[in-house]
Design a protein around this motif. Structure first.
Motif, short mmCIF file in Angstrom:
data_model
loop_
_atom_site.label_atom_id
_atom_site.label_comp_id
_atom_site.label_asym_id
_atom_site.label_seq_id
_atom_site.Cartn_x
_atom_site.Cartn_y
_atom_site.Cartn_z
N PHE A 499 80.97 88.08 -24.31
CA PHE A 499 80.58 87.04 -25.23
C PHE A 499 81.03 87.76 -26.69
CE2 PHE A 499 76.98 86.29 -22.14
CZ PHE A 499 77.52 84.71 -21.92
N ARG A 500 81.24 86.72 -27.67
CA ARG A 500 81.81 87.15 -29.18
C ARG A 500 80.80 88.22 -29.52
NH1 ARG A 500 85.25 84.00 -31.66
NH2 ARG A 500 85.94 82.06 -30.64
N GLU A 503 78.27 91.22 -25.78
CA GLU A 503 77.57 91.56 -24.66
C GLU A 503 78.43 91.04 -23.40
OE1 GLU A 503 74.45 92.69 -24.38
OE2 GLU A 503 74.23 93.35 -26.53
N GLY A 504 78.08 91.70 -22.42
CA GLY A 504 78.88 91.41 -21.14
C GLY A 504 78.47 89.87 -20.35
N ASP A 505 79.55 89.10 -20.04
CA ASP A 505 79.01 87.87 -19.49
C ASP A 505 78.82 88.12 -18.05
OD1 ASP A 505 78.77 85.19 -18.32
OD2 ASP A 505 80.72 84.51 -19.92
N GLU A 529 88.52 95.49 -26.72
CA GLU A 529 88.01 94.97 -27.95
C GLU A 529 88.70 95.21 -29.22
OE1 GLU A 529 83.12 94.61 -27.71
OE2 GLU A 529 83.86 96.44 -26.75
N ARG A 530 88.98 96.61 -29.24
CA ARG A 530 89.49 97.17 -30.86
C ARG A 530 90.79 96.26 -30.79
NH1 ARG A 530 85.25 98.10 -30.33
NH2 ARG A 530 84.07 100.23 -30.24
N GLU A 542 73.58 86.27 -29.27
CA GLU A 542 73.83 87.06 -28.38
C GLU A 542 75.17 86.63 -27.26
OE1 GLU A 542 71.42 88.88 -24.88
OE2 GLU A 542 70.86 89.96 -26.84
N VAL A 543 74.79 85.03 -27.15
CA VAL A 543 75.66 84.57 -26.08
C VAL A 543 76.80 83.47 -26.62
CG1 VAL A 543 73.87 84.68 -24.50
CG2 VAL A 543 73.87 82.64 -25.73
N ASP A 544 77.01 83.72 -27.88
CA ASP A 544 78.09 82.91 -28.57
C ASP A 544 79.41 83.17 -27.66
OD1 ASP A 544 76.72 81.51 -30.22
OD2 ASP A 544 77.19 82.62 -32.11
#
Length: 544
Positions: A499-500, A503-505, A529-530, A542-544
């Motif tokens: 997620f943005r 956090e892992g989806d 990510e980097r 958290e889930v955006d």
């Protein structure tokens, strides 16, 4: 003649890879064995010419293989696409050519023996034959195919003359038996017995089959049927060393059970043993049933309401100059989590170049041990892979740039392009692409962060290129929400693993279904990510 034979040897040596083992895990590398086997047959012909009068049996063997190799070399990859052909290639080169060597040694010929001995180091070994046999059983389970379907070469949508003999079926059963896998042992011993009863000739005897089958059935807990099969064994071979003792033991055991349950004796079912007669044992994978159902195209959660939310569009990478004149064709595969497919992602020429670069360095694909973080092989991932750098060829650099243009994410911190080729029954069972630690505090402390040493954060997204069509099987499935995506050559699928918020989806747990018929080639880019801080900003929740 001898010089000519050894000339063939050196040609073959140049064609073989420097290491062997786990050959069955890659159809692409197994095609080399087809050509090797063809050359061995030609060498065998030379030997026959030298000692024609002494080697009538060997000449018959060569004729059989000559016909086989003409068929296989006309389209090696297509031939090996059928799992029975792949298994029998493993078996021939590991077992039957050894038997031929023993036959030839009775009438020595330095040229031929020297040739085959030199090549033996590049042959599949017992592990390959066992691996190919277990792959057929995996396909049998996943696609709910009975042993007769494989024995007769009757796979879904495939017409082939690839068959398994009585001895092949018996050897399949012994592979399972030696692994204490009595569920599959029963299925294959039963098929061997059926074909023998139908009049097919075999080296293995009916007594041998009944001996193994009766004990395997006993191990499955079916004592009445074990008694019936053992009685057949006694009738076929009254002097069998174990049959009488086993029969008395089974009868006492059954009598004791019936007395304890206060039940009357019921004779064994007269129905033949087949798929579904016995319950398949549970294993380590909790979503086994839903995963395999999706592989068969069952249990899909694609409703009309969901389908109405899926669209296709032209993607120009938010005005990326390289995509303005020729935007990518984008199709929605799933709404939430959002999974898209890009059409015409790779050209045929690009695919062939990527395969050409990858094939010489294909090695058994690995996974990270959750306890140690060390890369290791695993039975739940059966394929070979290679990693390609952008500097190796303009095609790799161009593909990487195209992925960046389409996704809008930098690939500077991404992993190298990974190319994978799946072998006999090739698969990758349900797994997460992202590291669950340190992002999941519920995990055991000893599970390390798999990507910490890279310094580029977690795997943000997956970009998966399909580089071949697959005749049957080989889908990418998501058991959590019931989606199945089928390979289409030249296309690619893309989804976010995080997620943005970072956090892992957990919905993105996915699997590569076993390849039933075909040779599956893929390449994937794991984007980290980097470097994405301004390309995919954090969300507010958290889930955006």
């Amino acid at each position: 003649m001898r010089n000519r034979v050894f000339c063939i040897s050196w040609v073959l040596l140049c064609c073989c890879w420097s290491t062997h083992g786990e050959i069955f895990t890659s159809i692409g590398q197994m095609t080399d064995l087809i050509h090797t086997e063809k050359e061995l047959v030609q060498s065998l012909r030379e030997y026959i010419k030298a000692e024609e009068s002494k080697l009538a049996a060997v000449k018959s063997w060569a004729s059989k293989l000559d016909a086989l190799t003409r068929l296989s070399t006309s389209d090696p990859e297509g031939y090996l696409a059928h799992p029975v052909n792949a298994y029998k290639l493993m078996k021939r080169l590991n077992t039957e050519w050894s038997e031929l060597e023993s036959l030839v040694l009775q009438n020595p010929s330095d040229g031929f023996i020297g040739n085959i001995s030199v090549h033996r180091q590049y042959f599949p070994d017992a592990e390959d034959e066992t691996g190919a046999a277990k792959a057929l059983m995996r396909l049998q389970d996943t696609y709910q195919l009975d042993s007769e379907a494989f024995s007769k070469g009757k796979l879904p949508g495939v017409h082939s003359n690839a068959v398994l003999t009585v001895d092949d079926c018996f050897d399949m059963g012994k592979t399972a038996y030696n692994d204490a896998d009595y569920y599959h042992a029963v299925l294959w011993f039963q098929q061997a017995l059926k074909q023998l009863d139908d009049g097919e000739e075999a080296v293995v005897t009916k007594a041998e089959i009944l001996d193994y089958l009766s004990y395997s059935v006993y191990q499955m807990g079916d004592i009445p049927r074990a008694i019936e099969l053992t009685r057949r064994l006694v009738a076929v071979d009254p002097s069998h060393e174990r049959a009488g003792g086993n029969l008395r033991y089974f009868e006492r055991l059954l009598s004791k059970q019936l007395n304890e349950m206060n039940q009357a004796y019921q004779p064994a079912s007269e129905e033949p043993i087949q798929l579904g007669t016995y319950t398949r044992p549970k294993d380590h994978l909790p979503e086994r049933e839903s995963y395999e159902a999706l592989c068969r195209g069952e249990g899909l959660q694609m409703t009309e309401a969901r389908r109405s939310r899926l669209f296709c569009r032209h993607q120009d990478g938010r005005g990326n100059p390289r995509l303005l004149l020729k935007p990518m064709k984008e199709e929605d595969e799933w709404d939430s989590p959002h999974i898209v497919r890009y059409l015409e992602m790779l050209s045929d020429e690009e695919i062939e170049k990527i395969k050409e670069l990858a094939k010489p360095r294909l090695a058994r694909a690995t996974v990270r041990d959750p306890k140690t973080g060390v890369l290791t092989t695993a039975n739940y991932r059966v394929s070979k892979s290679a990693w390609l750098e952008a500097e190796e060829d303009p095609v790799i650099e161009r593909v990487n740039q195209r992925i960046e243009d389409i996704t809008g994410l930098t690939v500077q911190t991404a992993e190298l392009l990974q190319v994978a080729n799946y072998g006999v029954g090739g698969q990758y069972e349900p797994h997460f692409d992202f590291s669950r630690r340190p992002f999941d505090i519920s995990l055991k402390k000893e599970e390390p962060d798999a990507f910490k040493r890279l310094g580029t954060g977690n795997r943000l997204a997956t970009f998966l290129n399909y580089m071949s069509d697959v005749e049957a099987g080989g889908a990418t499935v998501f058991p959590d929400f019931g989606a199945a995506i089928w390979p289409r050559k030249g296309t690619a699928v893309f989804w976010y693993n995080l997620f943005r918020s970072g956090e892992g989806d957990y919905r993105t747990r996915h699997a590569a279904c076993p390849v039933l018929v075909g040779s599956k080639w893929v390449s994937n880019k794991w984007i980290h990510e980097r470097g994405q801080e301004f390309r995919r900003p954090c969300g507010l929740t958290e889930v955006d």
